[in-house]
Design an enzyme around this catalytic site. Sequence first.
Site, mmCIF file in Angstrom:
data_model
loop_
_atom_site.group_PDB
_atom_site.id
_atom_site.type_symbol
_atom_site.label_atom_id
_atom_site.label_comp_id
_atom_site.label_asym_id
_atom_site.label_seq_id
_atom_site.Cartn_x
_atom_site.Cartn_y
_atom_site.Cartn_z
ATOM 1 N N GLY A 32 -40.039 -10.772 -32.357
ATOM 2 C CA GLY A 32 -41.152 -11.388 -33.089
ATOM 3 C C GLY A 32 -41.182 -12.893 -32.869
ATOM 4 O O GLY A 32 -40.141 -13.527 -32.752
ATOM 5 N N GLY A 133 -33.882 -12.607 -31.787
ATOM 6 C CA GLY A 133 -33.161 -12.162 -32.977
ATOM 7 C C GLY A 133 -32.086 -11.145 -32.630
ATOM 8 O O GLY A 133 -31.529 -11.163 -31.526
ATOM 9 N N THR A 136 -32.650 -8.915 -29.480
ATOM 10 C CA THR A 136 -32.520 -9.744 -28.273
ATOM 11 C C THR A 136 -31.047 -9.990 -27.956
ATOM 12 O O THR A 136 -30.631 -9.956 -26.789
ATOM 13 C CB THR A 136 -33.226 -11.099 -28.508
ATOM 14 N N ASP A 158 -35.989 -14.101 -40.418
ATOM 15 C CA ASP A 158 -35.137 -13.286 -41.302
ATOM 16 C C ASP A 158 -33.772 -13.926 -41.571
ATOM 17 O O ASP A 158 -33.077 -13.533 -42.511
ATOM 18 C CB ASP A 158 -34.919 -11.896 -40.691
ATOM 19 N N GLY A 201 -38.899 -9.213 -44.357
ATOM 20 C CA GLY A 201 -37.456 -8.968 -44.423
ATOM 21 C C GLY A 201 -37.237 -7.497 -44.695
ATOM 22 O O GLY A 201 -37.309 -7.059 -45.842
ATOM 23 N N ARG A 297 -50.937 -7.354 -59.885
ATOM 24 C CA ARG A 297 -51.570 -7.574 -58.582
ATOM 25 C C ARG A 297 -50.469 -7.778 -57.542
ATOM 26 O O ARG A 297 -49.389 -8.285 -57.868
ATOM 27 C CB ARG A 297 -52.454 -8.831 -58.588
ATOM 28 N N ARG A 306 -44.934 -16.302 -40.409
ATOM 29 C CA ARG A 306 -44.375 -16.643 -39.092
ATOM 30 C C ARG A 306 -45.277 -17.583 -38.307
ATOM 31 O O ARG A 306 -44.958 -17.949 -37.186
ATOM 32 C CB ARG A 306 -44.231 -15.360 -38.249
HETATM 33 O O1 F6P Z 1 -38.074 -10.020 -37.512
HETATM 34 C C1 F6P Z 1 -39.082 -10.812 -38.006
HETATM 35 C C2 F6P Z 1 -40.097 -10.007 -38.765
HETATM 36 O O2 F6P Z 1 -41.114 -10.882 -39.165
HETATM 37 C C3 F6P Z 1 -39.574 -9.208 -39.945
HETATM 38 O O3 F6P Z 1 -39.366 -9.972 -41.102
HETATM 39 C C4 F6P Z 1 -40.647 -8.178 -40.106
HETATM 40 O O4 F6P Z 1 -40.155 -7.049 -40.771
HETATM 41 C C5 F6P Z 1 -41.023 -7.887 -38.689
HETATM 42 O O5 F6P Z 1 -40.672 -9.028 -37.933
HETATM 43 C C6 F6P Z 1 -42.478 -7.578 -38.466
HETATM 44 O O6 F6P Z 1 -42.642 -7.209 -37.143
HETATM 45 P P1 F6P Z 1 -44.005 -7.177 -36.354
HETATM 46 O O7 F6P Z 1 -44.448 -8.584 -36.118
HETATM 47 O O8 F6P Z 1 -43.677 -6.474 -35.095
HETATM 48 O O9 F6P Z 1 -44.981 -6.461 -37.232
#
Ligand code: F6P
Length: 378
Positions: A32, A133, A136, A158, A201, A297, A306
């Site tokens: 990611g 991560g 990798t 994470d 996470g 909610r 990200r």
């Molecule tokens: O590993 C980073 C992360 O953002 C995790 O926190 C999350 O579960 C996952 O990637 C989401 O993955 P993707 O971007 O493939 O949906």
Amino acid sequence: MYPLQTRGNARRTAAHMRGSMKKRVGILTAGGDCPGLNAAIRGAAKGLYQRMGGDVEIVGIRNGFAGLIQGDYMEMQEGDFSNLLTRGGTILGTRRTPFKKMLVVEEDGVHKVQAMLANYRAMGLSALLCMGGNGTHKTARLLSEEGLNIIGLPKTIDNDIWGTDVTFGFHTAVDIATEVVDRIHTTAYSHHRVMLIELMGNKAGWLTLYSGIAGGADTILIPEMPYQIENVLNAIESRNKRGKHFSIIAVAEGAFDVDESRMKRKEWMALRRQCGCTRAAERIAGQVEEALGFETRVAVPGHIQRGGTPSAYDRILATEFGTYAAQLVESDQYGVTVALRNNLVVSNPLAEVAGRTKYVTADCDLIQVARRMGVCLG
Ligand code: F6P
């Protein structure tokens, strides 16, 4: 034959580099994306040019290990590494190529590991920097054990890579998630609601724990500490009795309850699907409404966590890691990954790091802080 799509001038350069002191360094970003990847690429490149001047060439491999498998790369020049410090994402592109599939020959008939070894050699690489991560790092170790000169750089929002106090990308995500928790507060207290914020996470709860504490969440639920719904309900009621008619619950996407903790993930996910509610936060919201009658909610910031420019902290960390990796290349130290330990940049053997996850532990500092603050941890 492995599918080397020579989009650069690998053969010529490989021959040219042989027999000289020059180094040809590949860089890839896998898994990611996260803020700070471009800053780390820039740090590595500038560090290499500073240390080695004309004795280094840099090759950008597109889309992580997929690019290495396909021989998809670009020759990079010094100017390509300008204006990167503040840019989110990764200029090299990234892809998830799961480690468990690396040894599996799929329909295309490509033996991925053999292809990566062949392409590394055909590109004439002396070293390869793998930014990524946990997945990798597993592939990085595999390639290192196959004899390639590999250096890992730990990135992920994470923060769950073993052996480093922090990964780049994490603190930017904490800042973003904290702002979400802050902003949710105003609606929560104005409408007297229970607001659940589901943060990224799946296995590790660092992001939820940090942003929950920073944003003043009343309850924090993470995968490492399976919750009892009764405790969550009691915490809401107790606040209500004290005149606080709203609650903020920060919940990690991978959080599960004590009953689920006795099952395999697949099993409890199947049960959740049967009930039509797979999302951790939505499940809890339903339970809160049903048991207490509170209006609830759910907010899910998702990939916003990200996205965008890295924080100052991550720019610095990524630059430190990148320049340190350059130093490792110059001194031919491979089979390692860069790390921050007690405020010092160091390196750990890939063999020690790969396959291990850094989880939140019950005795870690921030869990103690949460307890001292009376935060419900489920
Ligand atoms: O590993 C980073 C992360 O953002 C995790 O926190 C999350 O579960 C996952 O990637 C989401 O993955 P993707 O971007 O493939 O949906």
